[in-house]
Design a protein around this motif. Structure first.
Motif, PDB file in Angstrom:
ATOM      1  N   ASP A 148       1.021  -1.130   0.263  1.00  0.00           N
ATOM      2  CA  ASP A 148      -0.169   0.115   0.209  1.00  0.00           C
ATOM      3  C   ASP A 148       0.843   1.373  -0.364  1.00  0.00           C
ATOM      4  OD1 ASP A 148      -2.389  -1.509   0.425  1.00  0.00           O
ATOM      5  OD2 ASP A 148      -2.327  -1.411   2.400  1.00  0.00           O
ATOM      6  N   HIS A 149       2.042   1.197   0.545  1.00  0.00           N
ATOM      7  CA  HIS A 149       3.027   2.638   1.152  1.00  0.00           C
ATOM      8  C   HIS A 149       3.239   2.742  -0.536  1.00  0.00           C
ATOM      9  CE1 HIS A 149       6.944   4.018   1.921  1.00  0.00           C
ATOM     10  NE2 HIS A 149       6.524   4.497   2.719  1.00  0.00           N
ATOM     11  N   ALA A 150       4.295   1.974  -0.727  1.00  0.00           N
ATOM     12  CA  ALA A 150       4.771   1.504  -2.225  1.00  0.00           C
ATOM     13  C   ALA A 150       4.005   2.291  -3.689  1.00  0.00           C
ATOM     14  CB  ALA A 150       4.927   0.044  -2.793  1.00  0.00           C
ATOM     15  N   ASP A 151       2.684   1.517  -3.990  1.00  0.00           N
ATOM     16  CA  ASP A 151       1.734   2.461  -4.319  1.00  0.00           C
ATOM     17  C   ASP A 151       1.688   3.531  -4.610  1.00  0.00           C
ATOM     18  OD1 ASP A 151       0.391  -0.221  -6.068  1.00  0.00           O
ATOM     19  OD2 ASP A 151      -1.487  -0.473  -4.655  1.00  0.00           O
ATOM     20  N   GLU A 152       1.845   4.148  -3.297  1.00  0.00           N
ATOM     21  CA  GLU A 152       1.425   5.466  -3.044  1.00  0.00           C
ATOM     22  C   GLU A 152       3.079   6.304  -3.978  1.00  0.00           C
ATOM     23  OE1 GLU A 152       0.623   9.973  -0.593  1.00  0.00           O
ATOM     24  OE2 GLU A 152       0.123   8.403  -0.144  1.00  0.00           O
ATOM     25  N   TYR A 153       3.637   5.741  -3.026  1.00  0.00           N
ATOM     26  CA  TYR A 153       5.763   5.892  -3.528  1.00  0.00           C
ATOM     27  C   TYR A 153       5.466   5.762  -5.618  1.00  0.00           C
ATOM     28  CZ  TYR A 153      10.305   5.915  -3.168  1.00  0.00           C
ATOM     29  OH  TYR A 153      11.813   6.481  -3.289  1.00  0.00           O
ATOM     30  N   LEU A 212      12.115   1.166 -17.734  1.00  0.00           N
ATOM     31  CA  LEU A 212      11.566   0.706 -17.150  1.00  0.00           C
ATOM     32  C   LEU A 212      11.467  -0.356 -16.329  1.00  0.00           C
ATOM     33  CD1 LEU A 212      10.987  -1.564 -19.678  1.00  0.00           C
ATOM     34  CD2 LEU A 212      12.972  -3.326 -18.592  1.00  0.00           C
ATOM     35  N   VAL A 213       9.911  -0.417 -15.289  1.00  0.00           N
ATOM     36  CA  VAL A 213       9.691  -0.810 -13.882  1.00  0.00           C
ATOM     37  C   VAL A 213      10.180  -2.515 -13.723  1.00  0.00           C
ATOM     38  CG1 VAL A 213       7.998  -0.826 -12.648  1.00  0.00           C
ATOM     39  CG2 VAL A 213       8.356   1.204 -14.315  1.00  0.00           C
ATOM     40  N   PHE A 214      10.810  -2.673 -13.006  1.00  0.00           N
ATOM     41  CA  PHE A 214      11.031  -4.332 -12.387  1.00  0.00           C
ATOM     42  C   PHE A 214      10.580  -4.389 -11.418  1.00  0.00           C
ATOM     43  CE2 PHE A 214      14.830  -3.563 -15.129  1.00  0.00           C
ATOM     44  CZ  PHE A 214      14.882  -4.725 -16.187  1.00  0.00           C
ATOM     45  N   GLN A 215       9.582  -5.630 -11.182  1.00  0.00           N
ATOM     46  CA  GLN A 215       9.988  -6.124  -9.676  1.00  0.00           C
ATOM     47  C   GLN A 215       9.593  -7.789  -9.497  1.00  0.00           C
ATOM     48  OE1 GLN A 215       6.294  -7.433  -8.183  1.00  0.00           O
ATOM     49  NE2 GLN A 215       7.504  -5.645  -6.697  1.00  0.00           N
ATOM     50  N   ALA A 216       9.122  -7.691  -8.470  1.00  0.00           N
ATOM     51  CA  ALA A 216       9.602  -9.284  -7.846  1.00  0.00           C
ATOM     52  C   ALA A 216       8.520  -9.589  -6.693  1.00  0.00           C
ATOM     53  CB  ALA A 216      10.757  -9.367  -7.289  1.00  0.00           C
ATOM     54  N   GLY A 217       7.713  -8.952  -6.723  1.00  0.00           N
ATOM     55  CA  GLY A 217       6.452  -9.565  -5.976  1.00  0.00           C
ATOM     56  C   GLY A 217       5.736 -11.178  -6.592  1.00  0.00           C
ATOM     57  N   ALA A 218       5.680 -11.974  -5.477  1.00  0.00           N
ATOM     58  CA  ALA A 218       5.157 -13.304  -6.275  1.00  0.00           C
ATOM     59  C   ALA A 218       3.416 -13.368  -4.886  1.00  0.00           C
ATOM     60  CB  ALA A 218       5.767 -14.352  -6.414  1.00  0.00           C
ATOM     61  N   SER A 219       3.801 -12.868  -4.129  1.00  0.00           N
ATOM     62  CA  SER A 219       2.528 -13.484  -3.375  1.00  0.00           C
ATOM     63  C   SER A 219       1.019 -13.162  -4.274  1.00  0.00           C
ATOM     64  CB  SER A 219       2.526 -12.575  -1.777  1.00  0.00           C
ATOM     65  OG  SER A 219       2.554 -10.811  -2.017  1.00  0.00           O
ATOM     66  N   PRO A 220      -0.478 -12.821  -3.374  1.00  0.00           N
ATOM     67  CA  PRO A 220      -1.452 -12.244  -4.315  1.00  0.00           C
ATOM     68  C   PRO A 220      -1.010 -11.237  -3.946  1.00  0.00           C
ATOM     69  CG  PRO A 220      -1.883 -14.229  -3.013  1.00  0.00           C
ATOM     70  CD  PRO A 220      -0.324 -14.154  -3.035  1.00  0.00           C
ATOM     71  N   GLY A 222       1.664  -8.922  -3.933  1.00  0.00           N
ATOM     72  CA  GLY A 222       2.981  -8.605  -4.747  1.00  0.00           C
ATOM     73  C   GLY A 222       2.311  -8.796  -6.119  1.00  0.00           C
ATOM     74  N   ILE A 223       1.633  -9.851  -6.706  1.00  0.00           N
ATOM     75  CA  ILE A 223       1.299  -9.925  -7.923  1.00  0.00           C
ATOM     76  C   ILE A 223       0.679  -8.913  -8.715  1.00  0.00           C
ATOM     77  CG2 ILE A 223      -0.925 -11.797  -9.308  1.00  0.00           C
ATOM     78  CD1 ILE A 223       0.553 -14.185  -7.811  1.00  0.00           C
ATOM     79  N   ALA A 224      -1.044  -8.659  -7.828  1.00  0.00           N
ATOM     80  CA  ALA A 224      -1.548  -7.614  -8.015  1.00  0.00           C
ATOM     81  C   ALA A 224      -0.644  -5.957  -8.313  1.00  0.00           C
ATOM     82  CB  ALA A 224      -2.536  -7.295  -7.237  1.00  0.00           C
ATOM     83  N   PHE A 225       0.225  -6.030  -7.137  1.00  0.00           N
ATOM     84  CA  PHE A 225       1.012  -4.794  -6.999  1.00  0.00           C
ATOM     85  C   PHE A 225       2.058  -4.871  -8.620  1.00  0.00           C
ATOM     86  CE2 PHE A 225       5.031  -2.448  -6.928  1.00  0.00           C
ATOM     87  CZ  PHE A 225       4.989  -1.364  -5.772  1.00  0.00           C
ATOM     88  N   ALA A 226       2.543  -6.087  -9.441  1.00  0.00           N
ATOM     89  CA  ALA A 226       3.151  -6.065 -10.395  1.00  0.00           C
ATOM     90  C   ALA A 226       2.303  -5.694 -11.375  1.00  0.00           C
ATOM     91  CB  ALA A 226       3.797  -7.253 -10.352  1.00  0.00           C
TER      92      ALA A 226
END
Length: 464
Positions: A148-153, A212-220, A222-226
């Motif tokens: 949630d914090h990262a979304d605003e960041y 280019l935006v990389f991301q590695a979240g694989a939890s539910p 994290g996937i929504a964020f990706a």
């Protein structure tokens, strides 16, 4: 990683390993030239801001094994490596938890300028409690709260990079004495839950604007964020079945976010041990395994999982534990392994002593290429995030043996496409695509909150 032991703990002791030269520019320029010779898309540099102190309840084992400590900053390396190459990209890791987005956005623009559009940002929310404590917090935020914090960041970064300077703001008009047109440089006026940023971005637009935006979240979560932000997604899985589920979940989430299922490239973590024959490769692998530090491997696994594995016997199954670290890692090891057994702690050490959280492929160039093609066919990944046993030797072996074999099979490029990192990967230009959330923060975009009335707001000085 800008350290000695990234994932393969203990391999720094191998006589052919040069990771202990990580402090020298020449080490990184050599690595960049190897990657460019092999036509790699990019060099991905991980990072942490704390120590692995979950194992045994302290950081003694991490320090003893050089397990991602000492570790230097990753950001400067992109500029160093760009100076000796023309095409290869650079994915640098930086977290959203501990640095304000204003100076970080400037750092991104600076790197994108210096590399001529070859930089990407691996967005991480953090998972080490020690990093939070080092920066004045009792502990990390809860897992989903970090996102949630990262979304605003990301929202603030998009507003700065996409919505502050118009493309033609810089005019360099010598006759009028005007370098940039003030009415084309906008205050973003951000007022949110975590950040208040009234002013302008401090850098003029770079080739990609937003790297280019990389991301590695694989939890539910994290996937929504990706799905909202990522253009390249790293996954790690102990089996192809787990990898395929991750790929399917990411593709579906991209569609749910209003993007194409192919809007993000998905790269699977893989370590390749290759030689001229299968037998020579097996011997090389056995040699590497003899240098693995079991304590170092358990230190890494404890940090990634948020579980103190020193409390378990080696032949004990992981069991049903809860994690506030990398939740997908815990979930993957709570399933059966390739042999149909529940993972024990010993299995995890033997499996991950070299490969970290990924798989290892051992064999000749033909054997490795066969396996890589099989993995792609079974999982649907777009490519691989190559880890190493020793550096730069593992990468030199891939470039010497595997790349020519893949080229002969017509499944690997024979030259670089021109352009920025984003354009090379997608062939659709330098900037964020229209369906990407960040594009909506462009000047005049539907999510823009540009507020130029701030320009005339009186300043308030506070004396303490």
């Amino acid at each position: 990683m800008n350290c000695v032991a990234h994932q393969s703990s203990g391999l720094w002791r191998h006589p052919d390993d040069r990771s202990w030269n990580y402090k020298d520019i020449g080490y990184w320029t050599e690595l960049a030239r190897i990657a460019e010779r092999g036509l790699f898309d990019s060099i991905f540099i991980a990072d942490v801001l704390g120590t692995y102190d979950v194992y045994g309840g302290d950081d003694v084992a991490a320090i003893r094994n050089g397990a991602q400590v000492p570790v230097n900053d990753p950001v400067q390396l992109a500029a160093v490596m760009a100076a000796v190459t023309e095409h290869v990209g650079f994915g640098i890791t930086a977290g959203t938890a501990f640095e304000h987005p204003v100076p970080f956005a400037r750092r991104l623009s600076t790197l994108d300028h210096l590399t001529r559009g070859r930089v990407g940002w691996n967005v991480v929310t953090g998972y080490l409690p020690s990093a939070a404590r080092n920066l004045g917090q009792a502990d990390q935020l809860e897992h989903d709260q970090r996102y949630d914090h990262a979304d605003e960041y990301l929202e603030v970064v998009y507003k700065l990079l996409e919505g502050s300077w118009e493309d033609d703001a810089v005019v360099r008009d010598r006759e009028r004495g005007v370098f940039a047109e003030p009415d084309k440089v906008h205050h973003i006026g951000h007022r949110g839950t975590h950040f208040t940023v009234p002013g302008i971005h401090l850098s003029e637009p770079s080739p990609q604007r937003t790297p280019l935006v990389f991301q590695a979240g694989a939890s539910p979560r994290g996937i929504a964020f990706a799905a909202r932000h990522a253009e390249a997604v790293f996954i790690a899985a102990p089996t192809n079945a787990v990898a395929k589920r991750s790929v399917d979940a990411i593709r579906a989430a991209l569609v749910d976010a209003g993007r194409s299922p192919d809007a993000a490239k998905i790269y699977l973590l893989l370590t390749v041990i290759v030689d001229e024959t299968d037998e020579l490769a097996r011997r090389k692998h056995e040699d590497y395994l003899s240098y693995v530090s079991p304590e170092g491997a358990l230190t890494f696994l404890s940090g990634w999982m948020g579980v103190d594995l020193s409390r378990y016997e080696l032949d004990e199954p992981l069991g049903n534990v809860q994690s506030n670290a990398i939740q997908s890692t815990v979930a993957a090891f709570q399933e059966e392994n390739d042999e149909g057994r529940v993972w024990t702690i010993r299995d995890m050490v033997e499996r991950n002593g070299i490969a970290g959280l990924g798989a290892t492929v051992v064999g000749s160039a033909a054997t490795v290429a066969d396996e890589m093609q099989r993995i792609v066919a079974e999982t649907g990944v777009d490519g691989f995030n190559l880890a190493y046993a020793i550096t730069p030797g593992t990468f030199e072996d891939v470039v010497e043996h595997v790349v020519p074999e893949l080229q002969r099979r017509g499944v690997y490029p024979t030259e670089y496409a021109p352009g920025t990192l984003r354009d090379r990967l997608f062939g659709a230009g330098d900037r964020l695509p229209e369906d990407h959330r960040g594009a909506r923060y462009r000047v005049g975009g539907p999510l823009s909150t540009i507020d130029d009335s701030i320009r005339n707001t009186p300043a308030v000085a506070v004396a303490g």
